[in-house]
Design an enzyme around this catalytic site. Sequence first.
Site, PDB file in Angstrom:
ATOM      1  N   SER A 158       0.867  -1.193   0.000  1.00 24.81           N
ATOM      2  CA  SER A 158       0.000   0.000   0.000  1.00 24.81           C
ATOM      3  C   SER A 158       0.895   1.232   0.000  1.00 24.81           C
ATOM      4  CB  SER A 158      -0.867  -0.010   1.265  1.00 24.81           C
ATOM      5  OG  SER A 158      -1.481   1.254   1.451  1.00 24.81           O
ATOM      6  N   TYR A 171      -2.366  -0.830  10.160  1.00 18.54           N
ATOM      7  CA  TYR A 171      -2.446  -1.135   8.723  1.00 18.54           C
ATOM      8  C   TYR A 171      -1.153  -0.695   8.024  1.00 18.54           C
ATOM      9  CZ  TYR A 171      -4.183  -1.134   3.909  1.00 18.54           C
ATOM     10  OH  TYR A 171      -4.334  -1.362   2.555  1.00 18.54           O
TER      11      TYR A 171
END
Length: 251
Positions: A158, A171
Amino acid sequence: MSTEEPKSYQPPKQCLQDRVILITGAGSGIGRTAALSCAAQGATVILLGRTVEKLEAVYDEIEQAGSPTPAIYPLCLEGASEQDYQTLATTVEQEFGPLHGLLHNAGLLGQRTTIANYQAQIWQQVMQVNLNAQFLLTKSLLPVMKTADDAAILFTSSGVGRQGRPFWGAYAVSKFATEGLAQVLAGELDEVSNIRVNCLNPGATRTPMRAVAYPAEDPGTLFSPEQIMPAYLYLLGPDSKGISGQSFDAQ
Ligand code: NAP
Protein backbone atom coordinates in the site's frame (compact mmCIF):
# COMPACT_ATOMS: atom_id res chain seq x y z
CA MET A 1 9.36 -6.14 -21.02
CA SER A 2 11.04 -3.65 -18.70
CA THR A 3 10.57 -4.11 -14.97
CA GLU A 4 8.88 -0.69 -14.87
CA GLU A 5 5.85 -1.87 -16.76
CA PRO A 6 3.78 -4.55 -15.01
CA LYS A 7 0.80 -2.19 -15.02
CA SER A 8 0.86 -1.87 -18.79
CA TYR A 9 1.23 -5.60 -19.39
CA GLN A 10 -0.98 -6.99 -22.10
CA PRO A 11 -1.51 -10.59 -21.09
CA PRO A 12 -1.43 -13.06 -23.94
CA LYS A 13 -4.42 -15.43 -24.05
CA GLN A 14 -4.26 -18.20 -21.44
CA CYS A 15 -1.07 -16.76 -19.95
CA LEU A 16 -1.63 -18.78 -16.75
CA GLN A 17 -2.55 -22.06 -18.38
CA ASP A 18 -1.75 -25.17 -16.33
CA ARG A 19 -0.75 -23.12 -13.31
CA VAL A 20 -2.19 -23.55 -9.83
CA ILE A 21 -2.56 -20.28 -7.91
CA LEU A 22 -3.72 -19.75 -4.32
CA ILE A 23 -5.37 -16.40 -3.55
CA THR A 24 -6.18 -15.21 -0.03
CA GLY A 25 -9.21 -13.02 0.54
CA ALA A 26 -10.65 -14.33 -2.72
CA GLY A 27 -14.28 -13.67 -1.78
CA SER A 28 -14.45 -9.92 -2.35
CA GLY A 29 -12.74 -6.82 -3.69
CA ILE A 30 -9.41 -7.20 -5.44
CA GLY A 31 -9.03 -10.86 -4.42
CA ARG A 32 -12.33 -11.81 -6.04
CA THR A 33 -11.37 -10.10 -9.30
CA ALA A 34 -7.88 -11.60 -9.21
CA ALA A 35 -9.44 -15.06 -8.82
CA LEU A 36 -11.79 -14.51 -11.79
CA SER A 37 -8.97 -13.06 -13.92
CA CYS A 38 -6.45 -15.80 -13.13
CA ALA A 39 -9.07 -18.46 -13.85
CA ALA A 40 -10.02 -16.73 -17.12
CA GLN A 41 -6.33 -16.95 -18.06
CA GLY A 42 -6.33 -20.70 -17.55
CA ALA A 43 -5.20 -21.09 -13.93
CA THR A 44 -6.72 -23.48 -11.44
CA VAL A 45 -7.41 -21.17 -8.54
CA ILE A 46 -7.55 -22.09 -4.86
CA LEU A 47 -9.96 -19.64 -3.25
CA LEU A 48 -8.97 -19.04 0.36
CA GLY A 49 -11.02 -16.86 2.69
CA ARG A 50 -13.06 -16.73 5.84
CA THR A 51 -16.61 -16.31 4.43
CA VAL A 52 -17.69 -19.48 2.64
CA GLU A 53 -20.74 -17.93 0.90
CA LYS A 54 -18.55 -15.32 -0.78
CA LEU A 55 -16.07 -17.98 -1.91
CA GLU A 56 -18.94 -20.10 -3.26
CA ALA A 57 -20.24 -17.15 -5.28
CA VAL A 58 -16.78 -16.69 -6.86
CA TYR A 59 -16.56 -20.44 -7.46
CA ASP A 60 -19.90 -20.33 -9.33
CA GLU A 61 -18.81 -17.36 -11.44
CA ILE A 62 -15.63 -19.17 -12.47
CA GLU A 63 -17.57 -22.32 -13.35
CA GLN A 64 -20.14 -20.34 -15.35
CA ALA A 65 -17.36 -18.65 -17.31
CA GLY A 66 -16.09 -22.07 -18.36
CA SER A 67 -12.70 -21.56 -16.68
CA PRO A 68 -10.84 -24.42 -14.93
CA THR A 69 -12.75 -25.68 -11.90
CA PRO A 70 -11.43 -23.89 -8.80
CA ALA A 71 -11.22 -25.11 -5.21
CA ILE A 72 -12.48 -23.50 -2.02
CA TYR A 73 -10.35 -23.51 1.12
CA PRO A 74 -12.13 -21.80 4.05
CA LEU A 75 -9.65 -20.45 6.58
CA CYS A 76 -9.76 -17.54 9.00
CA LEU A 77 -6.29 -16.01 8.90
CA GLU A 78 -6.78 -14.45 12.30
CA GLY A 79 -7.31 -17.68 14.21
CA ALA A 80 -5.42 -20.24 12.11
CA SER A 81 -2.63 -22.16 13.88
CA GLU A 82 0.66 -23.33 12.42
CA GLN A 83 -0.88 -26.81 12.27
CA ASP A 84 -3.80 -25.45 10.19
CA TYR A 85 -1.31 -24.08 7.66
CA GLN A 86 0.51 -27.40 7.60
CA THR A 87 -2.78 -29.19 6.88
CA LEU A 88 -3.46 -26.70 4.08
CA ALA A 89 -0.02 -27.32 2.55
CA THR A 90 -0.51 -31.10 2.68
CA THR A 91 -3.93 -30.77 1.05
CA VAL A 92 -2.57 -28.55 -1.73
CA GLU A 93 0.26 -30.99 -2.40
CA GLN A 94 -2.05 -34.01 -2.48
CA GLU A 95 -4.83 -32.43 -4.54
CA PHE A 96 -2.86 -30.26 -6.95
CA GLY A 97 0.85 -31.08 -6.85
CA PRO A 98 3.16 -28.12 -7.51
CA LEU A 99 1.86 -24.66 -6.58
CA HIS A 100 2.86 -21.99 -9.11
CA GLY A 101 1.40 -18.88 -7.54
CA LEU A 102 0.60 -17.44 -4.12
CA LEU A 103 -1.21 -14.10 -3.93
CA HIS A 104 -1.24 -12.65 -0.42
CA ASN A 105 -4.22 -10.37 -0.82
CA ALA A 106 -6.40 -10.68 2.30
CA GLY A 107 -6.18 -7.68 4.56
CA LEU A 108 -7.81 -5.84 7.42
CA LEU A 109 -8.05 -2.08 7.64
CA GLY A 110 -8.29 -1.83 11.43
CA GLN A 111 -8.86 1.55 13.05
CA ARG A 112 -8.31 4.91 11.40
CA THR A 113 -7.09 6.74 14.49
CA THR A 114 -4.00 7.98 16.27
CA ILE A 115 -1.40 5.66 17.78
CA ALA A 116 -2.35 7.22 21.12
CA ASN A 117 -5.93 6.00 20.75
CA TYR A 118 -5.31 2.71 18.92
CA GLN A 119 -6.84 -0.30 20.67
CA ALA A 120 -4.20 -2.93 21.43
CA GLN A 121 -6.53 -5.80 20.52
CA ILE A 122 -7.29 -4.36 17.07
CA TRP A 123 -3.57 -3.71 16.55
CA GLN A 124 -2.85 -7.37 17.15
CA GLN A 125 -5.73 -8.49 14.96
CA VAL A 126 -4.47 -6.40 12.02
CA MET A 127 -0.88 -7.58 12.46
CA GLN A 128 -2.08 -11.18 12.66
CA VAL A 129 -4.06 -11.06 9.41
CA ASN A 130 -1.88 -8.63 7.41
CA LEU A 131 1.55 -9.90 8.45
CA ASN A 132 1.82 -13.00 10.66
CA ALA A 133 -0.59 -15.02 8.51
CA GLN A 134 1.50 -14.20 5.44
CA PHE A 135 4.60 -15.52 7.18
CA LEU A 136 2.88 -18.73 8.30
CA LEU A 137 1.19 -19.35 4.96
CA THR A 138 4.37 -18.70 3.00
CA LYS A 139 6.44 -20.93 5.28
CA SER A 140 4.01 -23.82 4.97
CA LEU A 141 3.66 -23.55 1.18
CA LEU A 142 7.33 -23.03 0.24
CA PRO A 143 8.03 -26.78 -0.13
CA VAL A 144 5.12 -27.31 -2.56
CA MET A 145 6.12 -24.17 -4.49
CA LYS A 146 9.72 -25.34 -4.75
CA THR A 147 8.51 -28.39 -6.69
CA ALA A 148 7.11 -26.12 -9.43
CA ASP A 149 9.39 -25.41 -12.40
CA ASP A 150 8.41 -21.73 -12.11
CA ALA A 151 6.59 -20.04 -9.22
CA ALA A 152 5.68 -16.56 -8.00
CA ILE A 153 4.79 -15.16 -4.60
CA LEU A 154 3.06 -11.79 -4.69
CA PHE A 155 2.51 -9.68 -1.56
CA THR A 156 0.02 -6.80 -1.41
CA SER A 157 1.43 -3.51 -0.23
CA SER A 158 0.00 0.00 0.00
CA GLY A 159 1.09 3.60 -0.35
CA VAL A 160 1.07 3.85 3.46
CA GLY A 161 3.47 0.88 3.55
CA ARG A 162 6.14 3.00 1.88
CA GLN A 163 5.52 6.37 3.50
CA GLY A 164 3.88 6.42 6.92
CA ARG A 165 0.85 8.67 7.29
CA PRO A 166 -1.08 9.76 10.40
CA PHE A 167 -4.12 7.73 11.46
CA TRP A 168 -3.22 4.59 9.49
CA GLY A 169 -1.91 2.76 12.56
CA ALA A 170 -1.36 -1.00 12.38
CA TYR A 171 -2.45 -1.13 8.72
CA ALA A 172 0.46 1.07 7.63
CA VAL A 173 2.93 -0.72 9.90
CA SER A 174 1.81 -4.13 8.62
CA LYS A 175 2.33 -2.99 5.03
CA PHE A 176 5.87 -1.71 5.81
CA ALA A 177 6.53 -5.12 7.33
CA THR A 178 5.07 -6.84 4.28
CA GLU A 179 7.55 -5.00 2.07
CA GLY A 180 10.32 -6.14 4.43
CA LEU A 181 9.14 -9.75 4.46
CA ALA A 182 9.07 -9.78 0.66
CA GLN A 183 12.62 -8.41 0.44
CA VAL A 184 14.03 -10.87 2.98
CA LEU A 185 12.31 -13.82 1.31
CA ALA A 186 13.27 -12.76 -2.21
CA GLY A 187 16.93 -12.63 -1.20
CA GLU A 188 16.77 -16.04 0.43
CA LEU A 189 15.14 -17.68 -2.58
CA ASP A 190 17.25 -15.95 -5.23
CA GLU A 191 19.35 -18.40 -7.25
CA VAL A 192 18.48 -21.34 -5.01
CA SER A 193 14.91 -21.83 -6.19
CA ASN A 194 12.49 -21.13 -9.05
CA ILE A 195 10.40 -18.87 -6.82
CA ARG A 196 10.33 -15.12 -7.33
CA VAL A 197 8.88 -12.76 -4.73
CA ASN A 198 7.49 -9.30 -5.34
CA CYS A 199 5.26 -6.66 -3.76
CA LEU A 200 2.41 -4.85 -5.46
CA ASN A 201 0.61 -1.69 -4.36
CA PRO A 202 -2.88 -1.77 -5.91
CA GLY A 203 -3.37 2.00 -5.47
CA ALA A 204 -6.78 3.52 -4.76
CA THR A 205 -9.23 0.88 -5.95
CA ARG A 206 -13.03 0.60 -5.77
CA THR A 207 -13.57 -2.07 -3.09
CA PRO A 208 -15.42 -2.48 0.22
CA MET A 209 -12.22 -1.69 2.18
CA ARG A 210 -11.61 1.54 0.28
CA ALA A 211 -15.22 2.62 0.89
CA VAL A 212 -14.73 2.17 4.64
CA ALA A 213 -11.40 4.04 4.62
CA TYR A 214 -12.78 6.95 2.55
CA PRO A 215 -16.55 7.12 3.17
CA ALA A 216 -16.95 10.54 1.57
CA GLU A 217 -15.19 9.61 -1.68
CA ASP A 218 -17.05 9.11 -4.96
CA PRO A 219 -16.25 5.48 -5.89
CA GLY A 220 -16.78 6.41 -9.54
CA THR A 221 -13.50 8.32 -9.49
CA LEU A 222 -11.49 5.19 -8.60
CA PHE A 223 -9.91 2.44 -10.66
CA SER A 224 -11.98 -0.75 -10.65
CA PRO A 225 -10.30 -4.01 -9.57
CA GLU A 226 -10.51 -5.14 -13.22
CA GLN A 227 -8.39 -2.17 -14.34
CA ILE A 228 -5.47 -3.11 -12.10
CA MET A 229 -5.31 -6.77 -13.15
CA PRO A 230 -2.52 -6.48 -15.76
CA ALA A 231 0.12 -6.05 -13.03
CA TYR A 232 -1.27 -9.03 -11.08
CA LEU A 233 -1.28 -11.28 -14.13
CA TYR A 234 2.22 -10.20 -15.03
CA LEU A 235 3.74 -10.75 -11.60
CA LEU A 236 1.95 -14.08 -11.07
CA GLY A 237 2.64 -15.41 -14.55
CA PRO A 238 5.63 -16.75 -16.47
CA ASP A 239 6.39 -13.43 -18.20
CA SER A 240 7.84 -11.98 -14.97
CA LYS A 241 10.41 -14.74 -14.69
CA GLY A 242 13.71 -13.32 -13.40
CA ILE A 243 12.08 -10.38 -11.60
CA SER A 244 12.26 -10.66 -7.82
CA GLY A 245 12.66 -8.56 -4.72
CA GLN A 246 10.90 -5.55 -6.23
CA SER A 247 7.92 -3.43 -5.32
CA PHE A 248 5.53 -2.20 -8.00
CA ASP A 249 2.42 -0.05 -8.43
CA ALA A 250 -0.62 -1.51 -10.18
CA GLN A 251 -1.79 1.95 -11.34
P1 NAP B 1 -11.65 -6.02 0.84
O1 NAP B 1 -12.65 -5.86 -0.23
O2 NAP B 1 -11.99 -5.64 2.23
O3 NAP B 1 -11.11 -7.50 0.79
C1 NAP B 1 -10.30 -8.02 1.82
C2 NAP B 1 -10.40 -9.51 1.79
O4 NAP B 1 -9.64 -10.03 2.89
C3 NAP B 1 -11.84 -10.02 1.95
O5 NAP B 1 -12.05 -11.08 1.05
C4 NAP B 1 -11.84 -10.52 3.39
O6 NAP B 1 -12.75 -11.57 3.62
C5 NAP B 1 -10.42 -11.01 3.54
N1 NAP B 1 -10.08 -11.18 4.95
C6 NAP B 1 -10.09 -10.23 5.91
N2 NAP B 1 -9.81 -10.77 7.10
C7 NAP B 1 -9.62 -12.10 6.89
C8 NAP B 1 -9.33 -13.20 7.73
N3 NAP B 1 -9.20 -13.07 9.03
N4 NAP B 1 -9.23 -14.43 7.17
C9 NAP B 1 -9.38 -14.60 5.83
N5 NAP B 1 -9.67 -13.59 4.99
C10 NAP B 1 -9.80 -12.36 5.51
O7 NAP B 1 -10.34 -5.16 0.49
P2 NAP B 1 -9.55 -4.89 -0.86
O8 NAP B 1 -9.56 -3.43 -1.06
O9 NAP B 1 -9.96 -5.80 -1.96
O10 NAP B 1 -8.07 -5.26 -0.36
C11 NAP B 1 -7.29 -6.28 -0.91
C12 NAP B 1 -5.84 -5.99 -0.57
O11 NAP B 1 -5.42 -4.79 -1.22
C13 NAP B 1 -5.59 -5.77 0.93
O12 NAP B 1 -4.35 -6.36 1.29
C14 NAP B 1 -5.51 -4.25 1.04
O13 NAP B 1 -4.76 -3.86 2.15
C15 NAP B 1 -4.85 -3.91 -0.27
N6 NAP B 1 -5.03 -2.53 -0.73
C16 NAP B 1 -6.24 -2.09 -1.16
C17 NAP B 1 -6.36 -0.78 -1.62
C18 NAP B 1 -7.69 -0.25 -2.12
O14 NAP B 1 -7.77 0.96 -2.47
N7 NAP B 1 -8.74 -1.05 -2.22
C19 NAP B 1 -5.25 0.07 -1.66
C20 NAP B 1 -4.02 -0.40 -1.20
C21 NAP B 1 -3.91 -1.70 -0.76
P3 NAP B 1 -14.30 -11.27 3.97
O15 NAP B 1 -14.86 -10.59 2.76
O16 NAP B 1 -14.86 -12.61 4.21
O17 NAP B 1 -14.27 -10.38 5.17
